[in-house]
Design a protein around this motif. Structure first.
Motif, PDB file in Angstrom:
ATOM      1  N   ARG A 174       1.223  -1.209   0.185  1.00  0.00           N
ATOM      2  CA  ARG A 174       0.199  -0.028   0.138  1.00  0.00           C
ATOM      3  C   ARG A 174       0.901   1.676  -0.533  1.00  0.00           C
ATOM      4  O   ARG A 174       2.200   0.833   0.087  1.00  0.00           O
ATOM      5  N   SER A 175       0.493   2.166   0.194  1.00  0.00           N
ATOM      6  CA  SER A 175       1.066   3.199  -0.387  1.00  0.00           C
ATOM      7  C   SER A 175       1.237   4.134   1.182  1.00  0.00           C
ATOM      8  O   SER A 175       0.486   3.202   2.102  1.00  0.00           O
ATOM      9  N   ALA A 176       2.128   5.100   1.510  1.00  0.00           N
ATOM     10  CA  ALA A 176       3.095   5.252   2.582  1.00  0.00           C
ATOM     11  C   ALA A 176       1.927   6.381   3.557  1.00  0.00           C
ATOM     12  O   ALA A 176       1.715   6.692   4.318  1.00  0.00           O
ATOM     13  N   SER A 177       1.343   6.988   2.030  1.00  0.00           N
ATOM     14  CA  SER A 177       0.556   7.974   3.502  1.00  0.00           C
ATOM     15  C   SER A 177      -0.461   7.024   3.930  1.00  0.00           C
ATOM     16  O   SER A 177      -1.497   7.206   4.536  1.00  0.00           O
ATOM     17  N   VAL A 178      -1.171   5.745   3.352  1.00  0.00           N
ATOM     18  CA  VAL A 178      -1.867   4.826   3.963  1.00  0.00           C
ATOM     19  C   VAL A 178      -1.357   4.049   5.593  1.00  0.00           C
ATOM     20  O   VAL A 178      -2.573   3.843   6.392  1.00  0.00           O
ATOM     21  N   ARG A 179       0.163   3.399   5.016  1.00  0.00           N
ATOM     22  CA  ARG A 179       0.672   2.903   6.293  1.00  0.00           C
ATOM     23  C   ARG A 179       0.622   3.802   7.208  1.00  0.00           C
ATOM     24  O   ARG A 179       0.920   3.240   8.461  1.00  0.00           O
ATOM     25  N   ARG A 180       0.828   4.841   7.371  1.00  0.00           N
ATOM     26  CA  ARG A 180       1.340   6.149   8.765  1.00  0.00           C
ATOM     27  C   ARG A 180       0.173   6.484   8.474  1.00  0.00           C
ATOM     28  O   ARG A 180      -0.138   6.911   9.613  1.00  0.00           O
ATOM     29  N   VAL A 181      -1.099   5.328   8.923  1.00  0.00           N
ATOM     30  CA  VAL A 181      -2.319   6.417   9.410  1.00  0.00           C
ATOM     31  C   VAL A 181      -2.951   5.237  10.727  1.00  0.00           C
ATOM     32  O   VAL A 181      -2.647   4.382  10.705  1.00  0.00           O
ATOM     33  N   ALA A 182      -2.999   6.458  11.877  1.00  0.00           N
ATOM     34  CA  ALA A 182      -2.966   6.470  13.094  1.00  0.00           C
ATOM     35  C   ALA A 182      -4.904   5.299  13.207  1.00  0.00           C
ATOM     36  O   ALA A 182      -5.486   6.452  14.198  1.00  0.00           O
ATOM     37  N   MET A 183      -5.261   4.084  12.787  1.00  0.00           N
ATOM     38  CA  MET A 183      -5.997   4.171  12.982  1.00  0.00           C
ATOM     39  C   MET A 183      -6.223   2.618  12.487  1.00  0.00           C
ATOM     40  O   MET A 183      -7.755   1.361  12.946  1.00  0.00           O
ATOM     41  N   ARG A 184      -5.352   1.995  12.454  1.00  0.00           N
ATOM     42  CA  ARG A 184      -4.765   0.508  13.615  1.00  0.00           C
ATOM     43  C   ARG A 184      -5.904   0.465  14.852  1.00  0.00           C
ATOM     44  O   ARG A 184      -5.848   0.982  15.911  1.00  0.00           O
ATOM     45  N   LEU A 185      -5.778  -1.606  15.159  1.00  0.00           N
ATOM     46  CA  LEU A 185      -6.424  -1.406  16.293  1.00  0.00           C
ATOM     47  C   LEU A 185      -5.882  -1.226  17.635  1.00  0.00           C
ATOM     48  O   LEU A 185      -5.752  -1.154  18.597  1.00  0.00           O
ATOM     49  N   ASP A 186      -4.589  -1.798  17.548  1.00  0.00           N
ATOM     50  CA  ASP A 186      -4.047  -0.921  18.735  1.00  0.00           C
ATOM     51  C   ASP A 186      -3.679   0.410  18.746  1.00  0.00           C
ATOM     52  O   ASP A 186      -2.471   0.850  19.830  1.00  0.00           O
ATOM     53  N   ASP A 187      -5.144   1.586  18.050  1.00  0.00           N
ATOM     54  CA  ASP A 187      -4.557   2.727  18.571  1.00  0.00           C
ATOM     55  C   ASP A 187      -5.636   2.792  18.717  1.00  0.00           C
ATOM     56  O   ASP A 187      -5.896   3.742  19.812  1.00  0.00           O
ATOM     57  N   LEU A 188      -6.527   1.968  19.602  1.00  0.00           N
ATOM     58  CA  LEU A 188      -7.738   2.116  20.040  1.00  0.00           C
ATOM     59  C   LEU A 188      -7.244   2.313  21.862  1.00  0.00           C
ATOM     60  O   LEU A 188      -6.516   1.734  22.249  1.00  0.00           O
ATOM     61  N   THR A 189      -7.847   3.587  23.245  1.00  0.00           N
ATOM     62  CA  THR A 189      -7.197   3.989  23.566  1.00  0.00           C
ATOM     63  C   THR A 189      -8.180   3.130  24.775  1.00  0.00           C
ATOM     64  O   THR A 189      -8.994   2.492  24.701  1.00  0.00           O
ATOM     65  N   LEU A 190      -7.788   3.473  25.862  1.00  0.00           N
ATOM     66  CA  LEU A 190      -8.593   3.157  27.375  1.00  0.00           C
ATOM     67  C   LEU A 190      -9.589   3.578  27.603  1.00  0.00           C
ATOM     68  O   LEU A 190     -10.551   2.861  27.792  1.00  0.00           O
ATOM     69  N   THR A 191      -9.872   4.810  27.036  1.00  0.00           N
ATOM     70  CA  THR A 191     -11.367   4.897  26.793  1.00  0.00           C
ATOM     71  C   THR A 191     -12.277   4.074  25.834  1.00  0.00           C
ATOM     72  O   THR A 191     -14.023   4.188  25.865  1.00  0.00           O
ATOM     73  N   ASP A 192     -12.144   3.937  25.224  1.00  0.00           N
ATOM     74  CA  ASP A 192     -12.256   3.034  23.732  1.00  0.00           C
ATOM     75  C   ASP A 192     -12.846   1.465  24.409  1.00  0.00           C
ATOM     76  O   ASP A 192     -13.706   1.073  24.200  1.00  0.00           O
ATOM     77  N   VAL A 193     -11.389   1.153  24.771  1.00  0.00           N
ATOM     78  CA  VAL A 193     -11.624  -0.470  25.537  1.00  0.00           C
ATOM     79  C   VAL A 193     -12.228  -0.399  27.040  1.00  0.00           C
ATOM     80  O   VAL A 193     -12.478  -1.537  27.185  1.00  0.00           O
ATOM     81  N   LYS A 194     -12.087  -0.012  27.610  1.00  0.00           N
ATOM     82  CA  LYS A 194     -12.845   0.451  28.852  1.00  0.00           C
ATOM     83  C   LYS A 194     -11.855  -0.400  29.761  1.00  0.00           C
ATOM     84  O   LYS A 194     -11.874  -0.452  31.217  1.00  0.00           O
ATOM     85  N   GLU A 195     -10.967  -0.832  29.566  1.00  0.00           N
ATOM     86  CA  GLU A 195      -9.633  -1.679  30.683  1.00  0.00           C
ATOM     87  C   GLU A 195      -8.006  -1.757  30.144  1.00  0.00           C
ATOM     88  O   GLU A 195      -8.148  -1.816  29.799  1.00  0.00           O
ATOM     89  N   PRO A 196      -7.965  -1.773  31.317  1.00  0.00           N
ATOM     90  CA  PRO A 196      -6.340  -1.717  31.348  1.00  0.00           C
ATOM     91  C   PRO A 196      -6.132  -2.861  29.867  1.00  0.00           C
ATOM     92  O   PRO A 196      -6.274  -4.176  30.305  1.00  0.00           O
ATOM     93  N   VAL A 197      -5.231  -2.246  28.613  1.00  0.00           N
ATOM     94  CA  VAL A 197      -4.190  -3.785  28.269  1.00  0.00           C
ATOM     95  C   VAL A 197      -3.716  -4.735  29.665  1.00  0.00           C
ATOM     96  O   VAL A 197      -3.007  -4.352  30.142  1.00  0.00           O
ATOM     97  N   PRO A 198      -3.678  -5.925  29.292  1.00  0.00           N
ATOM     98  CA  PRO A 198      -2.696  -6.882  30.402  1.00  0.00           C
ATOM     99  C   PRO A 198      -1.406  -6.401  30.221  1.00  0.00           C
ATOM    100  O   PRO A 198      -0.707  -6.884  29.110  1.00  0.00           O
ATOM    101  N   PRO A 199      -0.313  -6.932  31.493  1.00  0.00           N
ATOM    102  CA  PRO A 199       1.054  -6.430  31.556  1.00  0.00           C
ATOM    103  C   PRO A 199       1.916  -7.589  30.180  1.00  0.00           C
ATOM    104  O   PRO A 199       2.083  -7.241  29.301  1.00  0.00           O
ATOM    105  N   GLU A 200       0.976  -8.916  30.339  1.00  0.00           N
ATOM    106  CA  GLU A 200       1.531 -10.301  28.959  1.00  0.00           C
ATOM    107  C   GLU A 200       1.649  -9.706  27.567  1.00  0.00           C
ATOM    108  O   GLU A 200       1.885 -10.312  27.189  1.00  0.00           O
ATOM    109  N   LEU A 201       0.470  -8.117  27.281  1.00  0.00           N
ATOM    110  CA  LEU A 201       0.101  -7.841  25.985  1.00  0.00           C
ATOM    111  C   LEU A 201       0.789  -7.021  25.536  1.00  0.00           C
ATOM    112  O   LEU A 201       1.171  -6.220  24.532  1.00  0.00           O
ATOM    113  N   GLU A 202       1.842  -6.781  26.714  1.00  0.00           N
ATOM    114  CA  GLU A 202       2.728  -5.289  25.953  1.00  0.00           C
ATOM    115  C   GLU A 202       3.598  -5.153  25.051  1.00  0.00           C
ATOM    116  O   GLU A 202       4.512  -6.441  25.366  1.00  0.00           O
ATOM    117  N   GLY A 203       4.000  -4.598  24.562  1.00  0.00           N
ATOM    118  CA  GLY A 203       5.325  -4.784  23.601  1.00  0.00           C
ATOM    119  C   GLY A 203       5.335  -4.929  22.933  1.00  0.00           C
ATOM    120  O   GLY A 203       4.013  -5.705  21.810  1.00  0.00           O
TER     121      GLY A 203
END
Length: 480
Positions: free
Chosen positions: A206-235
């Motif tokens: 894909r184009s660089a324009s699309v690859r830099r878009v910040a809409m990946r699932l990992d960009d979802l915030t604490l407000t979005d998912v309602k609970e902190p990411v478990p420590p074992e899934l960090e990194g």
């Protein structure tokens, strides 16, 4: 045939592929499905600018963003451009709108041609929302979707039964942040929601324009998912697992919000049945755009991929539309105003600026030989501070999607001002329906790329939308 009542239910960010009538794998929407079963389902309905304010302005006016001036959420709708409710009001219809407006709350931006209205300021809140009406501002206790439904039914109770009505039911849901009604706690529990086949798309090619878009699932915030990411899934090494974890929680709440919207449709249809109005009422359910539901590893909209571009449009009017009708022809949000006006017996000259074309003949099963075979799309915002989506325009035909990321260097308020090159993407929607492979630079596709570039230029000329020509290009002076 006497003039029908018109009931338009407009939700926000409701992806067609989260409606079971459209083949959803993740949920069931029985009341919206009922509209499709008893009326028509549009199989190829698209927005022309996949973001809330612009699409709502296009639906109301039947015009593209460069005409109604609502190109962006940072701009305001030009109220000198008429709307279909104003035309219907002048023609004797009783008119009302309740819910999300998102076209400004200044005196000049409030609903016009409405006998009854109450709107959320900006996006509005899910719980105990503030609403603005003719008498001013108030906080309304309750859940937004239920409040909008209740106020809409109250208008129906108070209407003059001797005159037709046009009622716009504008839901906030299922817009971010996804706050479901408590009655759906326990529905779609995390871990039970099927993942899309393209959730692991690595965006290679894909184009660089699309690859830099910040809409990946990992960009979802604490407000979005309602609970902190478990420590074992960090990194970084746990990106795939973390994205799946966030997907389950995002979709859980998104789908619960959808369920309340489906309930609203059911309440409204029941009201029409109970008051002998079903036969004489044109009901349209749609959303202002589509939405990525983990498709390509994304959430949100904006980009010219089918999940974002596609709008659900289901229409019931028993007096004119056969049950179980399916319409394969391409239509857009710009066509909705003309369709409703034609149903009311009003010609296109009543809304002089409109650029859409009624698809009522298609709903009636009539053959129409000269329907447009391409959709023109333009996303005006560039490099907004949260999503970093690039400015682009393009065309979608039945067989291909051609996207030109012109990357407007002037940006929008809050833009980082990053200098990005122009880029092209091309997708074969027949051979590659999931739009995974960009063939813009393939030698074998050179002919179709040239053909679609010419089609894009022709549509821009026909519609009066000037293409981007680099820094200093004349552009709309968006009112603030």
């Amino acid at each position: 045939m006497s003039r029908p009542n018109i009931l338009l239910v407009l939700s926000d960010d409701h992806a067609a592929h989260s409606i079971s009538a459209y083949g959803s794998r993740v949920n069931s929407t029985p009341h919206i499905d009922r509209l499709a079963e008893e009326g028509a389902l549009m199989e190829a309905a698209y927005c022309t600018n996949s973001i809330c304010t612009p699409s709502r302005a296009s639906i109301l006016t039947g015009t593209y963003s460069h005409v109604n001036r609502a190109c962006s959420i940072y701009s305001q709708f030009d109220h000198r451009v008429g709307t279909f409710p104003e035309v219907l009001h002048d023609a004797g219809y009783q008119t009302a709108v309740h819910g999300k407006w998102h076209l400004g709350t200044s005196e000049a931006s409030l609903p016009r041609g409405m006998d009854d209205w109450s709107i959320f300021p900006d996006q509005g809140a899910y719980v105990d929302p503030v609403m603005i009406g003719p008498a001013g501002e108030e906080t309304v206790p309750g859940y937004a979707t239920d409040i909008v439904t209740s106020r809409s039914i109250d208008f129906l109770d108070r209407r003059d039964p001797e005159r037709p009505f046009c009622l716009l039911v504008h839901h906030k849901a299922p817009h971010r942040p996804w706050i479901p009604h408590p009655r759906y706690e326990g529905l779609h529990t995390e871990g039970t929601i099927p993942e899309p086949e393209t959730i692991a798309d690595d965006h290679a090619g894909r184009s660089a324009s699309v690859r830099r878009v910040a809409m990946r699932l990992d960009d979802l915030t604490l407000t979005d998912v309602k609970e902190p990411v478990p420590p074992e899934l960090e990194g970084e090494e746990h990106l795939a697992e973390r994205s799946s974890w966030k997907y389950q929680r995002y979709m859980r709440d998104y789908l619960r919000c959808v369920q309340a919207v489906d309930d609203s449709v059911g309440e409204l249809l029941d009201y029409l049945d109970e008051h002998d109005l079903a036969e004489s009422t044109l009901v349209i359910y749609t959303s202002d755009q589509g939405f990525f539901l983990g498709d390509h590893g994304w959430f949100d909209k904006r980009l010219m991929f089918d999940e974002s571009l596609t709008m659900p449009v289901v229409v019931r009017w028993p007096a004119a539309i056969g049950a179980g009708t399916r319409v394969a022809e391409m239509v857009t949000n710009v066509d909705l105003a003309a369709t409703m006006l034609e149903a009311a017996g009003i010609g296109p000259s009543a809304l002089p600026a409109q650029q859409g074309r009624s698809f009522l003949p298609l709903l009636r099963g009539e053959s129409v030989e000269d329907r447009p075979e391409a959709v023109y799309y333009r996303y005006w915002e560039h490099d907004d501070p949260e999503h970093h989506a690039p400015a682009h325009y393009g065309v979608r035909t039945r067989t291909h999607t051609y996207v030109h990321y012109y990357n407007d260097g002037l940006g929008t308020p809050g833009s980082s001002g990053a200098v990005m090159p122009e880029e092209i993407e091309l997708y074969d929607n027949v051979a590659d329906p999931q739009q995974l492979t960009n063939i813009a630079d393939d030698t074998a596709a050179a002919g179709i790329r040239e053909e679609l570039a010419a089609l894009l230029a022709r549509l821009q000329e026909e519609l009066g939308d000037a293409p981007y020509e680099g820094p200093g290009t004349p552009r709309l002076e968006w009112p603030r």
